[in-house]
Design an enzyme around this catalytic site. Structure first.
Site, PDB file in Angstrom:
ATOM      1  N   TYR A  29      52.367 102.109  61.782  1.00 38.54           N
ATOM      2  CA  TYR A  29      51.107 102.481  62.419  1.00 38.54           C
ATOM      3  C   TYR A  29      49.941 101.764  61.753  1.00 38.54           C
ATOM      4  CZ  TYR A  29      53.568 106.495  64.490  1.00 38.54           C
ATOM      5  OH  TYR A  29      54.411 107.304  65.182  1.00 38.54           O
ATOM      6  N   ARG A 218      44.578  98.886  72.490  1.00 32.62           N
ATOM      7  CA  ARG A 218      45.698  98.878  71.568  1.00 32.62           C
ATOM      8  C   ARG A 218      46.944  99.227  72.351  1.00 32.62           C
ATOM      9  NH1 ARG A 218      47.336 103.917  69.514  1.00 32.62           N
ATOM     10  NH2 ARG A 218      48.071 102.915  67.619  1.00 32.62           N
ATOM     11  N   TYR A 311      59.354 111.744  64.871  1.00 31.87           N
ATOM     12  CA  TYR A 311      58.114 112.048  65.595  1.00 31.87           C
ATOM     13  C   TYR A 311      58.161 111.516  67.024  1.00 31.87           C
ATOM     14  CZ  TYR A 311      53.359 111.800  67.245  1.00 31.87           C
ATOM     15  OH  TYR A 311      52.254 111.898  68.034  1.00 31.87           O
TER      16      TYR A 311
END
Ligand code: HEM
Ligand code: FES
Lengths: 341, 315
Positions: A29, A218, A311
């Protein structure tokens, strides 16, 4: 000849314009924002030259959105103070559509009077900005009948951004009704790693400085079983079990690489931050048509740390995806095929 | 934090002089590029001869056919207002920046208490036009000197609750009552001379108003500073590169043929990180932690520069 040499002319747009999200074999990330629109070439085409994207699933996805909303009106929420932002979003979005597809859509604005024509839906409508009675639905829900994008609107106050309006029918494992009214840091609460790394406060600072002159975008990604647009928390009982029941033989047809192209815009009049989420999916057997993509995706999926895989909801079955891609990539590789023979 | 704003060319389509020292200019696009809508409270910078002055847009934020500004003549000012008063004629071309949102109304307010003094009322004129459209509830308290109300037209605004005060003392006398009477969810926005803003906000604080319901400025885009020129020595390739003012380290290094990756150009994504071997970086990014910034051995090339003359980089 390799498939990549053959394909650019013959590939359908869903592959040629697919926003393949992995620049390297490892994924972590980051605040991976960049100015938009800007064409991003890929090995078989490219994407990103428009902010609104219309593709072959246009009619089907809009129909699906209408059904989801009919069943669960809470997929579209505009808190009262976000009305001006919703009108802003309508105008920005229609303009974005007209810019992307001048062949089928026309927008004309005269003061507060707006005329919108969309040949794909045979729509021709005139409405007055600020007057909800001139649209068949509330502004945010209505604009969602015109574009495939999901839309979030954030108010900026007290030094933070607040998710105070949204039209989200295609959420990947979250719920607008649950997140509404939360701050940027709150609704990102479940995301692993980013909080220790300070990624989220930096991203929020960045967004609070956005100006109307420059949009950013993004990408985010996950895997989805079947081409299921609505994998929201609300519908978990419908789709959740697929993750357990998937078999190796089904991977090619059923497992999709799901990419979200997310645009970030400062709306000009309301000052709200608008967030578009445009979800595209390719099944693994189609990803394989671009061997570079298949190999890269395989590497990323295998390497992804367990907490991130967990996740994203792919921890249970990602080994099947890697195994399936390995088998296919090996079979397709002429050299290894020759060695095997 | 904007991409360098592209200046616009506009023509002066109309001039009005509501009082002897205020001029209202109506500006229309002089090119094929349309004007953009703007956030209430936005301003534009106008090139006034050698100088650039900022003025609030006073028209309807969604009206893209024209922009309007009100200019107060400042006799001993920098000369920008004198230029717009004495030299500009109808039909003249002016160079302006795109609108910058500097003072947008708080959307979450249930009621807007607006207090303005003198020419400070100008941002609230676009508020009033936007509120008329959205139906937002507001009241405007506007103080001006005797016989100098350049915006009498305000009183005709639909739905407007405007109260006028002649002289600062008359507002000061009503202020405590105004502040105490405000209902839950009321936000206070103040515009005028700095001393008047402080006076109103301080009084509001002492009467229990929470900070988040007080406003005097919002959303200021931050632009990477042009900065002083400096030199980058690239340890691996042995090159020495001059970075002029206004050019980023990233662009200078890439211009010299070094393939430094980048994505955002805004100091947030982390792609353009470079190791610093000698020299002190001047950090302008959001990516590095304050500990990393203090350590000084990393620099984000897209926005950060040099404290001093030279950086030696691991490139
Ligand atoms: C302002 C607009 C944004 C909205 C409304 C938004 C919303 C969301 C939501 C609802 C989630 C799911 C959280 C959950 O699990 O419940 C999410 C995930 C995430 N967001 Fe955002 N986001 C925004 C902008 C950003 C930005 C600018 C970044 C850049 C760092 C970012 C990074 C992430 C990441 C890394 C995840 C986890 C994604 C995954 O692995 O599936 N978001 N976001
Ligand atoms: S390019 Fe993103 S931090 Fe420099």
């Amino acid at each position: 000849m390799t498939p990549a040499d053959l394909l650019p002319q013959t590939l359908p747009a869903r592959i040629a314009r697919f926003p393949f999200p992995f620049p390297r074999d490892e994924y972590r990330y980051t605040a991976n924002v960049q100015p938009a629109p800007a064409f991003e070439p890929t090995v078989v085409g490219g994407w990103g030259d428009t902010v609104v994207e219309v593709d072959e699933h246009y009619l089907a996805e809009l129909e699906e959105r209408a059904e989801i909303l009919a069943e669960d009106p809470e997929r579209s929420i505009t808190l009262p103070h976000m009305k001006a932002a919703a009108w802003d979003a309508v105008l920005y979005t229609l303009q974005g559509f007209a810019d992307a597809r001048p062949d089928v859509a026309r927008l004309s604005i005269d003061g507060d009077r707006v005329r919108w024509e969309n040949d794909l839906l045979n729509t021709a409508i005139e409405f007055v900005v600020g007057d909800e009675s001139t649209l068949p639905l509330d502004p945010l829900t209505w604009v969602g009948t015109q574009v495939q994008e999901d839309i979030c609107l954030l108010d900026q106050r007290e030094g933070h951004l607040w998710l105070d309006a949204g039209l989200v029918t295609f959420a990947a494992d979250w719920s607008l009704a649950f997140d509404i009214g939360m701050s940027f840091l709150e609704f990102h609460g479940p995301v692993p790693r980013v909080h220790e790394a300070g990624v989220m406060p930096a991203a929020e600072q960045f967004l609070m400085r956005l100006t109307p002159e420059q949009a950013y975008r993004r990408t985010n990604w996950t895997l989805t079983i079947d081409r299921r647009m609505d994998v929201s928390t609300e519908k978990y009982d419908v789709w959740g079990k697929d993750r357990r029941l998937l078999t190796l033989e089904e991977v090619g047809e059923r497992v999709h690489l799901r990419v979200e192209v997310q645009h970030l815009v400062r709306l000009p009049v309301s000052g709200a931050v608008m967030f578009y989420i445009r979800s595209s999916m390719l099944p693994m057997h189609e990803l394989l048509l671009v061997p570079e993509w298949a190999a890269r995706a395989r590497a990323v999926i295998e390497e992804l740390p367990e907490d991130m895989a967990d996740y994203k909801g792919i921890a249970r079955y990602r080994h099947l995806v890697v195994q399936w891609l390995d088998a296919q990539l090996e079979a397709d590789d002429p050299q290894s095929a020759a060695e095997a023979a | 934090m904007t991409a360098a704003a592209v200046p616009l060319t506009v023509a002066v389509a109309g001039i009005e002089e509501p009082t002897s020292d205020v001029r209202t200019l109506r500006l229309v696009s002089a090119t094929s590029a349309p004007l953009s809508p703007f956030a209430p409270g936005s301003n534009i910078e106008v090139q006034c001869g050698e100088r650039r002055n900022a003025y609030s847009l006073i028209g309807d934020p969604r009206d893209t056919s024209q922009y309007a500004i009100s200019v107060l003549r400042v006799a001993d000012g920098s000369g920008g207002s004198r230029f717009l008063h004495d030299e500009v004629r109808r039909g003249d071309l002016l160079t302006i920046s795109p609108p910058k949102s500097a003072f947008a109304p708080p959307a979450a307010a249930r009621h807007h208490l607006l207090i303005a003094a003198g020419i400070g009322v100008t941002p609230f004129l676009s508020y009033a036009r936007a509120f008329a459209r959205t139906g937002a509830s507001y009241e405007l308290h506007y103080v001006h000197r005797a016989r100098q109300d350049p915006h009498a037209g305000l009183l005709g605004l639909p739905g407007a609750a405007v109260r006028r005060y002649v002289g600062r003392e008359s507002l000061a006398a009503s202020l405590p009552e105004l502040l105490d009477a405000a209902g839950v969810g009321t936000h206070l926005s103040v515009c005028g001379p700095p001393a008047m803003i402080d006076e109103v906000l301080d009084l509001a604080r002492t009467r229990g108003w929470p900070e988040h319901r007080l406003h005097s400025e919002r959303f200021v885009g931050v632009e990477a500073p042009a900065g002083e020129p400096f030199t980058a020595r690239l340890a691996r390739s042995g090159q020495t590169i001059a970075i002029p003012s206004g050019t980023s380290l990233l662009d200078a290094v890439r211009g010299a043929g070094v393939d430094l990756p980048y994505l955002c150009r805004q100091g947030v994504c982390g792609e353009c990180k470079v190791r610093v071997l000698a020299g002190t970086p001047a950090h302008h990014d959001l990516h590095l932690t304050s500990a990393q910034k203090a350590a000084g051995d990393l620099v984000m090339a897209c926005v950060s520069r040099c404290e001093g003359d030279e950086l030696e980089l691991d490139l």
